[in-house]
Motif scaffolding. Structure first.
Motif, PDB file in Angstrom:
ATOM      1  N   ALA A   1     -15.510  -9.231  -6.014  1.00 22.50           N
ATOM      2  CA  ALA A   1     -14.259  -8.804  -5.370  1.00 22.50           C
ATOM      3  C   ALA A   1     -14.166  -9.193  -3.905  1.00 22.50           C
ATOM      4  N   LYS A   2     -15.292  -9.411  -3.258  1.00 19.13           N
ATOM      5  CA  LYS A   2     -15.259  -9.631  -1.804  1.00 19.13           C
ATOM      6  C   LYS A   2     -14.417 -10.839  -1.392  1.00 19.13           C
ATOM      7  N   PRO A   3     -14.457 -11.967  -2.120  1.00 20.91           N
ATOM      8  CA  PRO A   3     -13.573 -13.074  -1.719  1.00 20.91           C
ATOM      9  C   PRO A   3     -12.098 -12.686  -1.702  1.00 20.91           C
ATOM     10  N   GLN A   4     -11.665 -11.888  -2.693  1.00 24.39           N
ATOM     11  CA  GLN A   4     -10.273 -11.453  -2.721  1.00 24.39           C
ATOM     12  C   GLN A   4      -9.987 -10.460  -1.599  1.00 24.39           C
ATOM     13  N   ASP A   5     -10.961  -9.603  -1.306  1.00 25.99           N
ATOM     14  CA  ASP A   5     -10.807  -8.672  -0.182  1.00 25.99           C
ATOM     15  C   ASP A   5     -10.575  -9.434   1.124  1.00 25.99           C
ATOM     16  N   ILE A   6     -11.366 -10.469   1.343  1.00 24.86           N
ATOM     17  CA  ILE A   6     -11.240 -11.267   2.566  1.00 24.86           C
ATOM     18  C   ILE A   6      -9.909 -12.019   2.572  1.00 24.86           C
ATOM     19  N   ALA A   7      -9.516 -12.550   1.415  1.00 29.61           N
ATOM     20  CA  ALA A   7      -8.253 -13.285   1.328  1.00 29.61           C
ATOM     21  C   ALA A   7      -7.068 -12.397   1.691  1.00 29.61           C
TER      22      ALA A   7
ATOM     23  N   GLN B   1     -11.337  -1.571   3.170  1.00 26.45           N
ATOM     24  CA  GLN B   1     -11.392  -0.230   2.576  1.00 26.45           C
ATOM     25  C   GLN B   1     -10.000   0.310   2.304  1.00 26.45           C
ATOM     26  N   THR B   2      -9.071   0.027   3.192  1.00 29.71           N
ATOM     27  CA  THR B   2      -7.681   0.465   2.989  1.00 29.71           C
ATOM     28  C   THR B   2      -7.070  -0.244   1.792  1.00 29.71           C
ATOM     29  N   ASN B   3      -7.296  -1.559   1.697  1.00 28.12           N
ATOM     30  CA  ASN B   3      -6.722  -2.343   0.600  1.00 28.12           C
ATOM     31  C   ASN B   3      -7.303  -1.979  -0.758  1.00 28.12           C
ATOM     32  N   ARG B   4      -8.472  -1.344  -0.767  1.00 29.07           N
ATOM     33  CA  ARG B   4      -9.076  -0.960  -2.039  1.00 29.07           C
ATOM     34  C   ARG B   4      -8.227   0.081  -2.784  1.00 29.07           C
ATOM     35  N   GLN B   5      -7.266   0.657  -2.118  1.00 26.94           N
ATOM     36  CA  GLN B   5      -6.349   1.569  -2.800  1.00 26.94           C
ATOM     37  C   GLN B   5      -5.421   0.813  -3.754  1.00 26.94           C
TER      38      GLN B   5
ATOM     39  N   SER C   1     -15.524  -8.336  10.806  1.00 24.61           N
ATOM     40  CA  SER C   1     -15.373  -7.502  12.001  1.00 24.61           C
ATOM     41  C   SER C   1     -15.166  -6.056  11.568  1.00 24.61           C
ATOM     42  N   GLU C   2     -15.322  -5.147  12.484  1.00 24.62           N
ATOM     43  CA  GLU C   2     -15.105  -3.740  12.153  1.00 24.62           C
ATOM     44  C   GLU C   2     -13.670  -3.505  11.688  1.00 24.62           C
ATOM     45  N   GLU C   3     -12.743  -4.191  12.314  1.00 20.53           N
ATOM     46  CA  GLU C   3     -11.336  -4.067  11.915  1.00 20.53           C
ATOM     47  C   GLU C   3     -11.119  -4.566  10.495  1.00 20.53           C
ATOM     48  N   GLU C   4     -11.782  -5.671  10.149  1.00 19.40           N
ATOM     49  CA  GLU C   4     -11.655  -6.220   8.799  1.00 19.40           C
ATOM     50  C   GLU C   4     -12.280  -5.296   7.764  1.00 19.40           C
ATOM     51  N   LYS C   5     -13.390  -4.664   8.112  1.00 18.57           N
ATOM     52  CA  LYS C   5     -14.017  -3.719   7.196  1.00 18.57           C
ATOM     53  C   LYS C   5     -13.083  -2.558   6.890  1.00 18.57           C
ATOM     54  N   VAL C   6     -12.411  -2.064   7.908  1.00 22.56           N
ATOM     55  CA  VAL C   6     -11.448  -0.974   7.714  1.00 22.56           C
ATOM     56  C   VAL C   6     -10.288  -1.453   6.845  1.00 22.56           C
ATOM     57  N   GLY C   7      -9.823  -2.667   7.096  1.00 22.02           N
ATOM     58  CA  GLY C   7      -8.726  -3.210   6.310  1.00 22.02           C
ATOM     59  C   GLY C   7      -9.082  -3.348   4.839  1.00 22.02           C
TER      60      GLY C   7
ATOM     61  N   LEU D   1       0.818  -1.204   0.000  1.00 23.31           N
ATOM     62  CA  LEU D   1       0.000   0.000   0.000  1.00 23.31           C
ATOM     63  C   LEU D   1       0.856   1.261   0.000  1.00 23.31           C
ATOM     64  N   GLY D   2       0.524   2.179  -0.897  1.00 21.87           N
ATOM     65  CA  GLY D   2       1.144   3.500  -0.902  1.00 21.87           C
ATOM     66  C   GLY D   2       2.587   3.538  -1.318  1.00 21.87           C
ATOM     67  N   SER D   3       3.049   2.505  -2.049  1.00 23.63           N
ATOM     68  CA  SER D   3       4.476   2.443  -2.344  1.00 23.63           C
ATOM     69  C   SER D   3       4.847   3.057  -3.689  1.00 23.63           C
TER      70      SER D   3
END
Length: 331
Positions: free
Chosen positions: A239-245, A277-281, A269-275, A194-196
């Motif tokens: 996309a959700k399966p890849q997001d979870i993976a 959204q972050t990974n969507r970058q 979990s709330e933490e996973e939801k945030v993760g 992320l962000g590299s």
């Protein structure tokens, strides 16, 4: 802008490893028909989530099943192999498919600690001299005599073949400089960290680039994780399966991809939801036009010529559809 394919031969839930390899062959043939420039196979060890543990072998098989598309490794994990063996493998591939082979090199292990030590036969792996090993390999591929005494009195056969293109994979300024100094192409793993991606990384590569027998001018491609469908809603569903993976991978769990139906019912979990959204970058999700607009925007901003698409869907049908939709929009 050129489009290419990065395939990890994913073993999705309910499928057999053999299916993943068969799907890789089919993807290469479809990508060739669609006008994709090249296809690389990744190298993964010690996991039942990916079948691509020997990308050079898959490359040889696919080369015999295709006619035009460039093929190679993205990448060969150089820490595990001797320079002589790597040189002979890729010279052989290039002799079998002249002008179509890429020697893509990665410095990561491509597996967990147990896999690393198994590949090194229990010896301590050498993480500190990978660029020296790369130099020796390139010298042998180019039918030259390395400086190291160990390699001075042998040759890498077959000799006098068309040289493969040589690429260094990376995600940092240091790898960009090293690729440029060796006259190699530079493949940036945007999907990896992320962000590299920054302009100065590519500027460093171009500044330090020296023409070589493997490449006359600087070449950059950027690898993206992409999920494309006819509608934004369908793309989100796929996309959700890849997001979870990816969330599980960050937790040290490399698992087979679940189906979209299973992912839909997965309680985040709330933490996973945030993760997520972050990974969507770094996970591009949307219609072909939405993703194509982002790729073109990045290409203009960062100045690269080729996007390498890694699309991992649960079904082969959906995966091929993503590559078709993107090709229709961009090629």
């Amino acid at each position: 802008m050129r489009l290419s394919v990065l395939d990890q031969a994913p073993i999705t839930g309910g499928k057999m490893p053999q299916n993943a390899l068969e799907y890789a062959v089919e993807l290469a043939q479809v990508a060739e028909e669609l006008g994709y420039d090249r296809m690389w196979l990744a190298e993964h060890h010690g996991s039942d989530a990916f079948a691509s543990s020997a990308p050079e072998i898959i490359t040889a098989y696919i080369a015999a099943k295709t006619n035009r598309i460039r093929l190679g490794t993205g990448g060969t994990m150089i820490m595990h192999y001797s320079p002589l063996k790597m040189a002979e493998v890729f010279k052989t591939l290039s002799a079998l498919a002249p002008g179509r082979i890429d020697f893509g090199v990665g410095r990561a292990p491509g597996g967990d600690q147990r896999s690393i030590y198994a590949l090194s036969q229990g010896n301590n792996p050498d993480f500190d001299h990978l660029y020296e090993k790369l130099d020796t390999t390139l010298t042998l591929i180019n039918d030259e005599v390395p400086e190291e005494l160990l390699y001075k009195h042998t040759i890498a056969t077959p000799q006098k073949v068309v040289l493969p293109e040589s690429w260094l994979l990376g995600s940092s300024g240091n790898s960009a400089i090293e690729a440029g100094r060796r006259g190699m192409g530079y493949s940036f793993a945007q999907f990896f960290m992320l962000g590299s991606m920054r302009k100065e990384i590519f500027e460093l590569y171009r500044y330090h680039f020296k023409p070589s027998a493997f490449m006359e001018k600087p070449e950059i491609n950027v690898a993206y994780l992409v999920t494309v469908a006819e509608t934004k809603e369908e793309a989100e569903y796929q996309a959700k399966p890849q997001d979870i993976a990816r969330i599980h991978l960050a937790q040290g769990r490399m698992e087979q991809l679940m189906s979209p139906e299973e992912a839909k019912n997965y309680q985040l979990s709330e933490e996973e939801k945030v993760g997520i959204q972050t990974n969507r970058q770094i996970h591009l999700v949307g219609t072909a036009k939405e993703v194509a607009d982002k790729l073109r925007q990045d290409a203009e901003e960062y100045g690269f010529q080729e996007a390498m698409i890694c699309s991992i869907a649960h079904s082969q049908e959906q995966r091929l559809n993503a590559y078709r939709l993107l090709a229709k929009e961009m090629l």
